[in-house]
Design a protein around this motif. Structure first.
Motif, mmCIF file in Angstrom:
data_model
loop_
_atom_site.group_PDB
_atom_site.id
_atom_site.type_symbol
_atom_site.label_atom_id
_atom_site.label_comp_id
_atom_site.label_asym_id
_atom_site.label_seq_id
_atom_site.Cartn_x
_atom_site.Cartn_y
_atom_site.Cartn_z
ATOM 1 N N ASN A 121 24.775 -7.966 3.141
ATOM 2 C CA ASN A 121 25.774 -6.355 2.526
ATOM 3 C C ASN A 121 26.016 -6.078 1.264
ATOM 4 O OD1 ASN A 121 26.584 -6.690 4.983
ATOM 5 N ND2 ASN A 121 27.918 -8.663 4.719
ATOM 6 N N LEU A 122 25.306 -6.738 0.234
ATOM 7 C CA LEU A 122 25.432 -5.910 -1.045
ATOM 8 C C LEU A 122 24.251 -4.993 -1.542
ATOM 9 C CD1 LEU A 122 26.450 -5.756 -3.955
ATOM 10 C CD2 LEU A 122 25.115 -7.973 -4.669
ATOM 11 N N GLU A 123 22.986 -5.526 -0.818
ATOM 12 C CA GLU A 123 21.859 -4.729 -0.805
ATOM 13 C C GLU A 123 22.374 -3.164 -0.016
ATOM 14 O OE1 GLU A 123 17.101 -5.305 -0.153
ATOM 15 O OE2 GLU A 123 18.383 -6.149 0.403
ATOM 16 N N GLU A 124 22.514 -3.723 0.829
ATOM 17 C CA GLU A 124 22.800 -1.935 1.805
ATOM 18 C C GLU A 124 24.261 -1.291 1.177
ATOM 19 O OE1 GLU A 124 24.036 -3.244 5.811
ATOM 20 O OE2 GLU A 124 21.345 -3.506 6.126
ATOM 21 N N PHE A 125 25.204 -1.942 0.981
ATOM 22 C CA PHE A 125 26.189 -1.325 -0.574
ATOM 23 C C PHE A 125 25.165 -0.662 -1.518
ATOM 24 C CE2 PHE A 125 29.567 -1.814 -3.609
ATOM 25 C CZ PHE A 125 30.456 -0.602 -2.943
ATOM 26 N N ILE A 126 24.970 -0.750 -2.024
ATOM 27 C CA ILE A 126 24.126 -0.558 -3.311
ATOM 28 C C ILE A 126 23.303 0.366 -2.846
ATOM 29 C CG2 ILE A 126 22.883 -1.097 -5.249
ATOM 30 C CD1 ILE A 126 25.633 -1.855 -5.760
ATOM 31 N N HIS A 127 22.134 0.495 -2.086
ATOM 32 C CA HIS A 127 21.595 1.680 -1.228
ATOM 33 C C HIS A 127 22.256 2.533 -1.014
ATOM 34 C CE1 HIS A 127 17.184 0.638 -1.441
ATOM 35 N NE2 HIS A 127 17.664 -0.846 -0.102
ATOM 36 N N TYR A 128 23.238 2.248 -0.243
ATOM 37 C CA TYR A 128 24.358 3.648 0.316
ATOM 38 C C TYR A 128 24.721 4.235 -1.066
ATOM 39 C CZ TYR A 128 28.384 5.517 3.202
ATOM 40 O OH TYR A 128 28.822 6.699 3.971
ATOM 41 N N ASN A 129 24.796 3.458 -2.100
ATOM 42 C CA ASN A 129 26.228 3.452 -2.757
ATOM 43 C C ASN A 129 25.375 4.536 -4.307
ATOM 44 O OD1 ASN A 129 28.990 4.197 -2.326
ATOM 45 N ND2 ASN A 129 27.837 2.399 -1.969
ATOM 46 N N GLU A 130 23.569 4.541 -3.820
ATOM 47 C CA GLU A 130 22.450 5.178 -4.968
ATOM 48 C C GLU A 130 23.016 6.628 -5.386
ATOM 49 O OE1 GLU A 130 17.967 6.506 -5.231
ATOM 50 O OE2 GLU A 130 19.204 5.802 -3.036
ATOM 51 N N ALA A 131 23.309 7.112 -4.766
ATOM 52 C CA ALA A 131 23.649 8.609 -5.225
ATOM 53 C C ALA A 131 24.962 8.408 -6.878
ATOM 54 C CB ALA A 131 24.840 9.598 -4.716
#
Length: 287
Positions: free
Chosen positions: A63-73
């Motif tokens: 979930n952390l991995e997906e969260f950081i990907h999602y907030n890459e901007a």
């Protein structure tokens, strides 16, 4: 998702602290704030602390991995990019460290696409379960493990289900049916082979009144360790010995003997499965 208020926290450096209502949005904002203000050198300790608070450590990392990907901007500056890369490096490192203790060589943290569903304390991956079942030698234990998995899946409160995979319990049930079909075909084939043997005297399977590994070890000694004029006392393949044992005997509880278990006991490299020296029935001393 575990967070604390200022009065509850015992570790202000590494706890997620939220004073208002604790929900997904406030947790995510607090998590981003932590990564934004925390020195890079503290990231590893922070992630270690967070996964120590949850039961499903794999799920938290994914979930952390997906969260950081999602907030890459949000990681645009040069310093932020370093933080972004550091987080992913640590996630990958932790995933490598978290190897499944029961299945060596199978990653504990599977890719999302291989996970059927997740709940608070574990995830369900048929991909992983199938590999584990293939490594279980005893047929009955295979069925018991799959049946337990179906029960646990049906009881679990799942918060995530992978719609691209078949339901976990259905896949487990299909594997049970497949294993049972294969087992029946093998039994039918063995019966057919036995019926084709001419002049075979009818007999009833005999009961072994010692431990199975002690008994099979006697055959191992005859075929591997005891010789007459340079040839083993029993001259035959492992498969032949397995067939003789499972077709002629039942264990001390009167149950059928697993061919896989016998084959393992007859494998030269599996000394760990055969009896210890003080429990061995030493045929050489009897001759």
């Amino acid at each position: 998702m575990i967070a604390f208020t200022n009065t509850e926290t015992t570790n202000k450096d590494y706890d997620i602290i939220i004073e208002n209502e604790i929900n997904s949005e406030s947790y995510c904002l607090a998590l981003l704030q932590k990564f934004s203000t925390m020195p890079l050198s503290h990231y590893s300790n922070f992630i270690n602390h967070q996964i120590s608070l949850v039961t499903n450590q794999c799920g938290w990392l994914i979930n952390l991995e997906e969260f950081i990907h999602y907030n890459e901007a949000t990681f645009k500056s040069k310093t932020a990019v370093l933080k972004y890369n550091k987080i992913f490096h640590l996630i990958e490192q932790k995933q490598i460290e978290k190897q499944s203790p029961s299945i060596q060589g199978i990653p504990f943290c599977q890719s999302k696409k291989l996970i059927n569903s997740e709940c608070d304390d574990r995830y369900f991956s048929f991909y992983e379960t199938k590999i584990k079942v293939e490594r279980i030698e005893n047929f009955t234990e295979k069925i018991i493990h799959l049946t337990d998995e179906i029960f646990l899946y049906k009881q679990a409160e799942k918060y995530s289900i992978n719609i691209f995979l078949k339901p976990y319990d259905e896949q487990c049930q299909q594997l049970i049916e497949h294993l049972q079909t294969i087992r029946k075909l093998q039994n039918d084939f063995e019966k057919e082979q036995n019926n084709n043997i001419p002049n075979q005297l009818p007999f009833k399977k005999m009961r072994i009144n010692c431990n199975l590994n002690q008994f099979v070890d006697i055959y191992y000694q005859f075929s591997r360790e005891l010789f007459v004029e340079g040839r083993s006392i029993i001259d035959g393949s492992v498969n032949d010995l397995v067939a003789i044992i499972v077709n002629s005997y039942v264990d001390k509880e009167g149950k059928e003997i697993s061919p896989e278990t016998v084959k393992t006991l007859l494998t030269p490299s599996r000394t760990d499965k055969r009896p210890k020296p003080h429990k061995r029935i030493d045929i050489d001393k009897m001759l």
